[in-house]
Design an enzyme around this catalytic site. Structure first.
Site, PDB file in Angstrom:
ATOM      1  N   THR A 138      -3.593   7.740   2.842  1.00  0.00           N
ATOM      2  CA  THR A 138      -2.661   8.768   2.746  1.00  0.00           C
ATOM      3  C   THR A 138      -1.441   8.532   3.685  1.00  0.00           C
ATOM      4  OG1 THR A 138      -3.871   9.417   4.918  1.00  0.00           O
ATOM      5  CG2 THR A 138      -4.775  10.282   2.922  1.00  0.00           C
ATOM      6  N   CYS A 139      -1.375   7.730   4.458  1.00  0.00           N
ATOM      7  CA  CYS A 139      -0.166   7.553   5.129  1.00  0.00           C
ATOM      8  C   CYS A 139       1.180   7.181   4.256  1.00  0.00           C
ATOM      9  CB  CYS A 139      -0.210   6.275   6.111  1.00  0.00           C
ATOM     10  SG  CYS A 139      -0.842   4.738   5.500  1.00  0.00           S
TER      11      CYS A 139
END
Length: 1019
Positions: free
Chosen positions: A986-987
């Site tokens: 998700t980063c």
């Protein structure tokens, strides 16, 4: 040696010239001195001659007066005596002796000279003597002869007395004497006489009972059609009714006489200009009118009542704001007005610098110090009883009277801004506010035309728009009504409440649609402003529309306030047609955006003094529109402007950095202590700069990987999950799972306020970087970001039970005092309930029918604003370090939520697919990618949101589409092992997708991963 040839007799000549010049100068000075001496001697001679002439004249006058006094003594009652009085002039001894003689011998002796052929001579003389008597009284109202003088004056202007002595012509004689004196200062002299009697001595004065009848005699002696009648009415108003504390000066019989003889029914004849009288006199005139006229409202004919209301309006419009306040209140109000922002009702917000020079402000007029009795009498203006009586009595009269009343109320708001809420509240509660709103709308405002109003604003018409006062009063009244109007009442969905049918919105939704569009067109035109020859806005704000006291800036503020309140309801539950709020067709959006960016740059780089939002609206019209009526511009355009502001700010910051110090701030964060480490390391750093994150695992080792932005986003996402966890005690959630600051005393400890400040910085960093946070804030808390107050309609989202209770109280048909409520609120803190006063000594103030709306407002304000004020201020302090407050002003609460967490609109898969990047062996034509998009297109919206949350940590799409997602949505191959589930980072918004050969398997594995929130991978 002897000179040759007789040279000793020759005149010697000095060729140097110094001796001859000196001699010439001496001769000139002597001549000048003699000339001055002759002039001075002549002046002395002339002065002596004048003094001698004056003395001879004085002596002659004395001799003549002595002779006249002798002649007067010989014929006190006759014409010769009257001539002597007139020729002698203002002589207290002669006048006193004449008055005493006449009174001693009776009224017949006064009129006997007029019974013969000398009547015309007597009339000429007696008119002048009448004035001499009045001047004598004005000079010395307490003299021994004052009473005698006044008795004779009352005889001379009494039609009954003169007729009794002179027959049928007596009425004309009395009128002639009166008219003569009216043209020669009768009322100013009368006023001087009354004012010269101290208030402390007035009750025992022997002169006042005789002065007061003279003040009203003209209205019984003259027919109303006589020119002098109207002149007398104007003179009475400007000279007698302006006397300070007039009712307190008069003995009770005189007060009764004056009250019963005031020609109130003839007020339609009054021609009075307030600007010709002093400010103090205008204030005392209002106070005296309030003493004499309200008891007679019911018997006044419509024209007189209309004229009276118009007089009040003109008086209010001519006075500066705060003129009816106590001196201490005036000072405090002036200080508050000087620093107040135009749209901030409660919270103070930072101002901004602007490149401009303002004209020096005109110094406010010096207001008189008012006696407590005057203040008390003025206070009756805004009492519910007085306002209700006016509303009730004018209902029986024509529309002109009703419009005049609304003009008074509108002007009263302007002259007494501190009582605006009281005035409007009294009308809403006890004055039939619903019917008044309907009347204003249907009777006048519905026919109003924005073009006509704006033409007057631009001074392009000779015919003032008569609907402007009604429009402004309706805007004020409806805005006030909305403060305590719940959504159920607004949308007409409420049933029976408080034992009776709940009142409905006084305006239908269709009417509100038309009304709000009128307000929008007017407001937009006023923010645009008339243009000067260079195309720049040139709105001075020093003048306003005809018929009201307000400047165009103040008109704009009233219109805007009502417009924003209606738009807030429409934002929660739309009732207007699509594009109702937009003015896109009236402007070119591209040039608008460019102009707004230029104005922002000018303001941000200026070094002038700080200014308020009101002044920004004047100097930067596009920013004024974006700050005050942002909804008139499409949301996408405003987001574009917002992003441009941030970009410009970032560029300016980078240009100002030292190239050698331009680096990323690197910090280490323990993965198990993200919130605390983030707080410790970031609370004092410049979050606008680049920040690199290094995670420390549970073994104390640095995690591998280089932060190219993705690790920071991971840190940021984890940080937000922790700090907004309601179990930490800083935040609470309502039934919609929307967050707001915890109101308990624990939350306002200094350490926790530092946490709120830090969280504000973190949220601002997300907005600055365009990172979406899957957090929802309560609308009333978001309102604090904008410096707005929240009211009853917002309370339902916080405390539904309290909201329903207040709605019950608002519509309660019985006596509210039966409910035993007072102006306090119960607060529970760690299991202990304490009582808080809403107003000073609130526990001693019962909630009544008259004040229940104030109670509802104060309870709502306490729960929605005061309880969380310190927390909100700390949060906003941190937020505003990164995000300029004026940038946020471009949005409402709902739009701010979209800025923070994205839009609630459906996930547009075509947009997502068109803005997706691929890695590894994947490209848009790979079989697995084709299968992936086919599967995703078969998902419902909940499944699409789950996929988005799985990959980006936020289930809502970016507000301007997936092109704005940073970094872009990406898919990378994760090998050929079809037993593996898809994973994500998700980063960096990355989906790691195995190369599934079967579309069925891909669907099953993908659904399993996104619904279980599994598969996060750091690789």
């Amino acid at each position: 040696m002897l000179p040759l040839f007789g040279d000793e007799k020759r005149r010697k000549i000095n060729l140097g010239g110094s001796s001859s010049v000196s001699t010439l100068s001496a001769i000139t000075d002597q001549a000048k001195a003699r000339r001055i001496e002759r002039t001075e001697q002549k002046r002395k001679n002339d002065s002596a001659i004048r003094i001698q002439a004056w003395w001879r004249a004085v002596a002659a006058i004395r001799a003549v007066k002595t002779n006249m006094r002798r002649l007067f003594e010989e014929d006190i009652e006759g014409l010769r005596g009257l001539r002597c009085i007139v020729l002698i002039g203002l002589d207290q001894g002669i006048l006193g002796k004449w008055s005493q003689t006449i009174l001693a011998k009776g009224e017949g002796s006064l009129f006997s000279p007029a019974l013969g052929p000398q009547q015309s001579s007597w009339l000429v003389l007696i008119r002048q003597i009448f004035l001499l008597l009045l001047r004598s009284i004005a000079a010395s109202p307490k003299s021994p002869d004052a009473v005698a003088h006044l008795k004779i004056m009352n005889m001379l202007v009494s039609a009954d007395v003169v007729t009794r002595n002179l027959g049928p012509q007596g009425r004309d004689v009395a009128a002639d004497i009166l008219v003569y004196s009216l043209k020669r200062g009768f009322y100013p002299l009368l006023s001087e006489a009354i004012r010269s009697i101290p208030t402390t001595e007035a009750k025992s004065s022997t002169s006042l009972p005789l002065l007061v009848p003279l003040a009203t005699v003209a209205f019984s002696a003259l027919p109303t059609a006589h020119d002098a009648y109207a002149e007398s009415l104007a003179a009475l108003t400007s000279n007698i009714l302006t006397i300070p504390l007039l009712p307190n000066r008069l003995p009770l019989p005189s007060l009764t006489h004056l009250s019963s003889h005031l020609p109130l029914s003839s007020f339609a004849l009054l021609v009075f200009s307030p600007t010709n009288t002093a400010i103090a006199d205008r204030i005392h005139l209002v106070a005296n009118l309030m003493a004499f006229i309200p008891p007679r409202y019911a018997v006044l004919p419509a024209p007189a009542l209309t004229a009276y209301l118009n007089l009040l309006t003109s008086l209010f419009d001519s006075l500066p704001p705060g003129a009816f306040e106590e001196s201490s209140v005036r000072t405090a109000a002036a200080a508050a007005a000087a620093s107040a922002d135009a749209d901030s009702d409660d919270e103070s917000r930072p101002t901004v610098s602007v490149v401009s020079s303002f004209m020096p402000a005109t110094p406010p007029p010096v207001l008189p110090t008012l006696d407590a009795r005057t203040l008390k009498r003025l206070g009756t203006l805004v009492t519910p009883a007085h306002l209700t009586s006016l509303l009730n009595v004018t209902q029986k009269h024509p529309d002109a009277t009703r419009r005049a009343l609304f003009g008074v109320l509108l002007a009263l708001e302007g002259i007494w801004p501190g009582k605006t809420s009281t005035v409007l509240g009294a009308i809403v509660v006890g004055g039939g506010g619903t019917s008044v709103i309907k009347e204003l709308w249907r009777g006048s405002v519905r026919r109003a035309n924005a073009t006509s109003i704006l033409r007057e604003f631009q001074r392009a018409t000779d015919a003032p728009d008569a609907s402007i006062p009604s429009l402004l009063f309706l805007a004020d009244l409806y805005t006030h009504a909305l403060l305590t109007m719940g959504d159920d009442e607004f949308f007409g969905t409420s049933g029976s409440v408080g034992g009776s049918a709940a009142p409905r919105n006084p305006m239908s939704l269709d009417e509100l649609t038309v009304f709000s569009r009128l307000l929008l067109d007017v407001a937009f035109g006023l923010y645009q402003g008339p243009l000067d020859s260079d195309g720049d806005t040139n709105m001075s704000g020093t003048t306003g529309p005809s018929g009201v006291r307000y400047t165009w800036e103040e008109v704009r503020e009233k219109v805007t306030k009502c417009l924003v309140a209606i738009h807030a309801r429409d934002s929660r539950r739309s009732f207007t047609p699509p594009d109702h709020w937009l003015v896109s067709t009236q402007i070119d959006l591209r040039s608008f955006v460019e102009a707004a960016l230029f104005e922002e740059q000018q303001i941000s780089t200026g070094n002038a003094r700080a200014v308020t939002t009101r002044q920004i609206a004047r100097l930067a019209p596009r920013l004024g529109i974006l700050h005050n009526i942002p909804f008139s511009i499409p949301f996408s355009t405003r987001v574009q402007v917002f992003r441009s502001f941030i970009y410009s700010d970032a560029m300016a910051r980078r240009q100002g950095e030292d190239l050698y110090n331009h680096h990323r701030l690197q910090i280490t964060v323990r993965r198990e202590n993200i919130a605390q480490d983030g707080f410790d390391r970031l609370r004092d750093v410049d979050l606008k700069g680049r920040i690199g994150i290094t995670f420390i695992d549970k073994f104390g080792e640095e995690e591998a990987g280089i932060d190219g932005g993705g690790v920071f986003k991971e840190f940021f996402t984890s940080l937000c999950k922790e700090v907004f966890d309601s179990d930490r005690g800083l935040w609470l959630a309502n039934k919609k799972n929307e967050l707001y600051p915890n109101p308990h005393t624990y939350a306002v400890e200094s350490h926790n306020l530092n946490w709120y400040r830090f969280i504000g910085r973190i949220v601002a960093k997300a907005m600055y970087e365009g990172i979406l946070v899957d957090i929802a804030f309560a609308g009333f808390f978001l309102a604090k970001w904008l410096g707005k107050q929240s009211f009853l309609d917002d309370l339902a989202s916080l405390d539904p039970e309290l909201y329903n209770g207040l709605i019950f109280l608002k519509h309660y048909a019985g006596n509210p005092e039966d409910l035993s409520l007072n102006f306090t609120v119960a607060v529970e803190d760690f299991g202990v309930t304490k009582t808080v006063d809403l107003v000073p000594h609130g526990s001693n103030i019962a909630v009544t029918k008259e004040n229940r709306l104030q109670y509802i407002y104060l309870v709502s304000h306490y729960r929605l604003s005061k309880q969380i004020k310190q927390q909100s201020d700390a949060f906003f302090e941190g937020l505003s370090e990164i995000i300029d407050h004026k940038w946020l002003k471009m949005f409402n609460q709902q739009e701010l939520q979209i800025l923070i967490g994205g839009t609630d609109s459906p996930v547009d898969l075509d947009d997502l697919q068109g803005n997706t990047q691929y890695g590894g062996i994947f490209d848009s034509n790979h079989a697995t990618i084709i299968s992936f998009w086919r599967v995703v297109h078969s998902f419902d919206q909940e499944q699409r949101r789950a996929l988005l949350r799985f990959v980006t940590s936020c289930s809502r799409p970016p507000l301007l589409g997936f092109k704005e997602l940073v970094p872009n949505f990406a898919i990378r191959d994760a090998g050929a092992d079809e037993l593996r589930l898809p994973t994500s980072s998700t980063c960096v918004n990355l989906l790691k997708l195995p190369r599934y050969q079967s579309e069925k398997v891909l669907r099953a594995k993908l659904l399993q991963a996104i619904t279980a929130n599994a598969g996060f991978d750091l690789s």
